[in-house]
Design a protein around this motif. Structure first.
Motif, mmCIF file in Angstrom:
data_model
loop_
_atom_site.group_PDB
_atom_site.id
_atom_site.type_symbol
_atom_site.label_atom_id
_atom_site.label_comp_id
_atom_site.label_asym_id
_atom_site.label_seq_id
_atom_site.Cartn_x
_atom_site.Cartn_y
_atom_site.Cartn_z
ATOM 1 N N MET A 182 -4.152 -10.075 -2.353
ATOM 2 C CA MET A 182 -2.979 -9.290 -1.951
ATOM 3 C C MET A 182 -2.688 -8.260 -3.041
ATOM 4 O O MET A 182 -2.598 -8.617 -4.207
ATOM 5 N N PRO A 183 -2.520 -7.014 -2.721
ATOM 6 C CA PRO A 183 -2.422 -5.974 -3.739
ATOM 7 C C PRO A 183 -1.052 -5.890 -4.405
ATOM 8 O O PRO A 183 -0.031 -6.184 -3.811
ATOM 9 N N ASP A 184 -1.085 -5.507 -5.683
ATOM 10 C CA ASP A 184 0.134 -5.248 -6.428
ATOM 11 C C ASP A 184 0.258 -3.745 -6.680
ATOM 12 O O ASP A 184 0.876 -3.306 -7.630
ATOM 13 N N ASP A 185 -0.374 -2.936 -5.856
ATOM 14 C CA ASP A 185 -0.254 -1.486 -5.969
ATOM 15 C C ASP A 185 -0.022 -0.933 -4.574
ATOM 16 O O ASP A 185 -0.116 -1.652 -3.579
ATOM 17 N N TYR A 186 0.252 0.360 -4.510
ATOM 18 C CA TYR A 186 0.684 0.937 -3.241
ATOM 19 C C TYR A 186 -0.431 1.618 -2.445
ATOM 20 O O TYR A 186 -0.206 2.000 -1.296
ATOM 21 N N ALA A 187 -1.607 1.772 -3.004
ATOM 22 C CA ALA A 187 -2.664 2.482 -2.280
ATOM 23 C C ALA A 187 -3.000 1.767 -0.973
ATOM 24 O O ALA A 187 -2.989 2.364 0.119
ATOM 25 N N TYR A 188 -3.282 0.468 -1.045
ATOM 26 C CA TYR A 188 -3.600 -0.317 0.153
ATOM 27 C C TYR A 188 -2.387 -0.419 1.075
ATOM 28 O O TYR A 188 -2.498 -0.235 2.298
ATOM 29 N N ILE A 189 -1.216 -0.721 0.486
ATOM 30 C CA ILE A 189 -0.006 -0.916 1.297
ATOM 31 C C ILE A 189 0.304 0.346 2.090
ATOM 32 O O ILE A 189 0.587 0.290 3.303
ATOM 33 N N ASN A 190 0.246 1.493 1.429
ATOM 34 C CA ASN A 190 0.598 2.745 2.099
ATOM 35 C C ASN A 190 -0.392 3.102 3.190
ATOM 36 O O ASN A 190 -0.015 3.703 4.206
ATOM 37 N N THR A 191 -1.656 2.744 3.001
ATOM 38 C CA THR A 191 -2.645 2.983 4.057
ATOM 39 C C THR A 191 -2.257 2.233 5.321
ATOM 40 O O THR A 191 -2.308 2.780 6.433
ATOM 41 N N ARG A 192 -1.847 0.983 5.148
ATOM 42 C CA ARG A 192 -1.445 0.182 6.311
ATOM 43 C C ARG A 192 -0.142 0.701 6.927
ATOM 44 O O ARG A 192 0.012 0.728 8.156
ATOM 45 N N VAL A 193 0.797 1.101 6.081
ATOM 46 C CA VAL A 193 2.087 1.585 6.586
ATOM 47 C C VAL A 193 1.918 2.914 7.314
ATOM 48 O O VAL A 193 2.604 3.177 8.307
ATOM 49 N N ARG A 194 0.995 3.756 6.850
ATOM 50 C CA ARG A 194 0.740 5.025 7.559
ATOM 51 C C ARG A 194 0.262 4.754 8.987
ATOM 52 O O ARG A 194 0.621 5.493 9.914
ATOM 53 N N VAL A 195 -0.533 3.711 9.173
ATOM 54 C CA VAL A 195 -0.964 3.344 10.527
ATOM 55 C C VAL A 195 0.240 2.904 11.352
ATOM 56 O O VAL A 195 0.396 3.296 12.515
ATOM 57 N N MET A 196 1.106 2.096 10.769
ATOM 58 C CA MET A 196 2.308 1.643 11.473
ATOM 59 C C MET A 196 3.206 2.818 11.836
ATOM 60 O O MET A 196 3.841 2.822 12.899
ATOM 61 N N ARG A 197 3.250 3.810 10.969
ATOM 62 C CA ARG A 197 4.105 4.962 11.234
ATOM 63 C C ARG A 197 3.658 5.709 12.490
ATOM 64 O O ARG A 197 4.493 6.271 13.211
ATOM 65 N N THR A 198 2.365 5.727 12.769
ATOM 66 C CA THR A 198 1.880 6.421 13.963
ATOM 67 C C THR A 198 2.373 5.747 15.239
ATOM 68 O O THR A 198 2.324 6.351 16.315
ATOM 69 N N LYS A 199 2.826 4.505 15.134
ATOM 70 C CA LYS A 199 3.280 3.761 16.313
ATOM 71 C C LYS A 199 4.789 3.842 16.533
ATOM 72 O O LYS A 199 5.302 3.270 17.504
ATOM 73 N N LEU A 200 5.488 4.530 15.635
ATOM 74 C CA LEU A 200 6.919 4.757 15.872
ATOM 75 C C LEU A 200 7.097 5.638 17.104
ATOM 76 O O LEU A 200 6.252 6.486 17.398
ATOM 77 N N LEU A 201 8.194 5.450 17.798
ATOM 78 C CA LEU A 201 8.441 6.242 18.993
ATOM 79 C C LEU A 201 8.772 7.678 18.598
ATOM 80 O O LEU A 201 9.745 7.920 17.891
ATOM 81 N N GLY A 202 7.976 8.611 19.033
ATOM 82 C CA GLY A 202 8.197 10.017 18.727
ATOM 83 C C GLY A 202 9.196 10.651 19.670
ATOM 84 O O GLY A 202 9.800 9.993 20.529
ATOM 85 N N GLY A 203 9.360 11.950 19.524
ATOM 86 C CA GLY A 203 10.329 12.677 20.335
ATOM 87 C C GLY A 203 10.074 12.567 21.823
ATOM 88 O O GLY A 203 11.006 12.450 22.620
ATOM 89 N N ARG A 204 8.788 12.553 22.221
ATOM 90 C CA ARG A 204 8.468 12.482 23.660
ATOM 91 C C ARG A 204 8.907 11.144 24.249
ATOM 92 O O ARG A 204 9.476 11.095 25.355
ATOM 93 N N ALA A 205 8.643 10.037 23.521
ATOM 94 C CA ALA A 205 9.024 8.721 24.030
ATOM 95 C C ALA A 205 10.538 8.571 24.105
ATOM 96 O O ALA A 205 11.078 8.028 25.080
#
Length: 325
Positions: free
Chosen positions: A1-24
């Protein structure tokens, strides 16, 4: 499990793409009925949490539970990406909801709202265990609620004790809430090693001090209401309470707002801008996570508003105004 943000942010960027955008969100706003609104949500990534909302006789409580489950699952997923210092810093971000929940419990106890009404108002994204929150909400007084949090060993236990003592001394809810603010930010700044996180926490503190100053305008300046840790010292807070925003010019919109509701809208906008700027300026730090969590919170809040509007058959433009405020 990482103690830095490089891996974490990569995963969170993927999650961000699943947020409901303006069209939804626009599709949700355009729904012709509450049932159609629910159908729109079942065609998004919220679908796994929406099953109970479409059962016979389901209404707003089922929608609230579904949205709460989604928010809780999202925060726990983000937390699960991290370990060590990074995990503790992410927990600090999630504790913002613990702070809100402790204030909600305290207000509910003081006003005699009752446990169920208090529990319905809680945000499920924090770090205090649900069983602890339920026990605290069932307390008959603030001291008992504070003792419940203390037994759990939560980092905000000291703040809750100080808040209960502050209210016992003055009978003012503002003193209680400021004591909780002071305790949360004291802990958060001790944990924060990331420069961008400290900068964002400082901006939150500036905004909170501006809201406090606005609420006490016309009264003698009370230094006990100052929350340290932002750009202002105690003398700067005194000037702010007198209307001088020279040390923190961006909070002028809070002091100048004609109503508390508009002041809170201005505060949210300042913090949204701060989160976006930190995410852009620190792509390998906590900024990406901070910005994502704020966006997720906003998404859930907007869906709650739209759901209520559709359930009560309010005009679409009226709902839109509330959602876009």
């Amino acid at each position: 499990m990482p103690d830095d943000y490089a891996y974490i942010n990569t995963r969170v960027r993927v999650m961000r793409t699943k947020l409901l955008g303006g069209r939804a969100l626009e599709s949700a706003l355009a729904a012709g009925s509450y049932q159609e609104f629910l159908r729109v949500l079942t065609e998004t990534d919220l679908a796994p949490d929406m099953r109970e909302t479409t059962a016979e006789g389901a209404g707003l409580p089922e929608l609230d539970r579904a949205l709460s489950q989604n928010l809780f699952a999202t925060t726990q997923k983000v937390l699960g990406f991290a370990d060590g210092e990074a995990r503790r810093e992410i927990q600090v971000l999630l504790m913002r909801w613990d702070l809100v929940n402790l204030k909600t419990i305290a207000r509910g106890i003081v006003s005699g709202r009752g446990p169920e009404a208090i529990l319905e108002s809680l945000i499920p994204g924090g770090t205090i265990r649900p069983a602890t929150l339920r026990t605290a909400a069932q307390s008959t007084d603030l001291a008992s609620a504070a003792a419940t949090i203390a037994v759990s060993g939560h980092p905000l236990a000291r703040a809750m004790r100080e808040a209960a003592a502050a209210y016992a001394a003055t009978g003012r809810l503002l003193d209680l809430e400021v004591a909780l603010d002071q305790g949360y930010y004291r802990h958060a700044l001790q944990v924060a090693r990331n420069t961008s996180l400290r900068r964002y926490l400082g901006r939150e503190i500036d905004v909170r001090n501006a809201l406090i100053a606005r609420s006490t305008r016309g009264q003698p300046v009370d230094p006990q209401l100052f929350v340290p840790g932002g750009r202002l010292d105690a003398a700067g807070y005194s000037r702010l309470a007198s209307g001088d925003t020279s040390g923190v010019p961006e909070v002028a919109a809070i002091l100048d707002a004609p109503s508390l509701e508009e002041a809170e809208v201005a505060a949210r906008r300042i913090l949204d801008d701060a989160a976006r700027n930190i995410a852009a300026g620190d792509p390998e730090g906590v900024g990406i996570i901070l910005d994502f969590l704020r966006r997720k919170e906003i998404e859930i809040a907007k869906l709650r508003l739209i759901g209520r509007g559709k359930y009560y058959n309010l005009p679409t433009e009226q709902i839109r105004r509330e959602v876009m405020a």
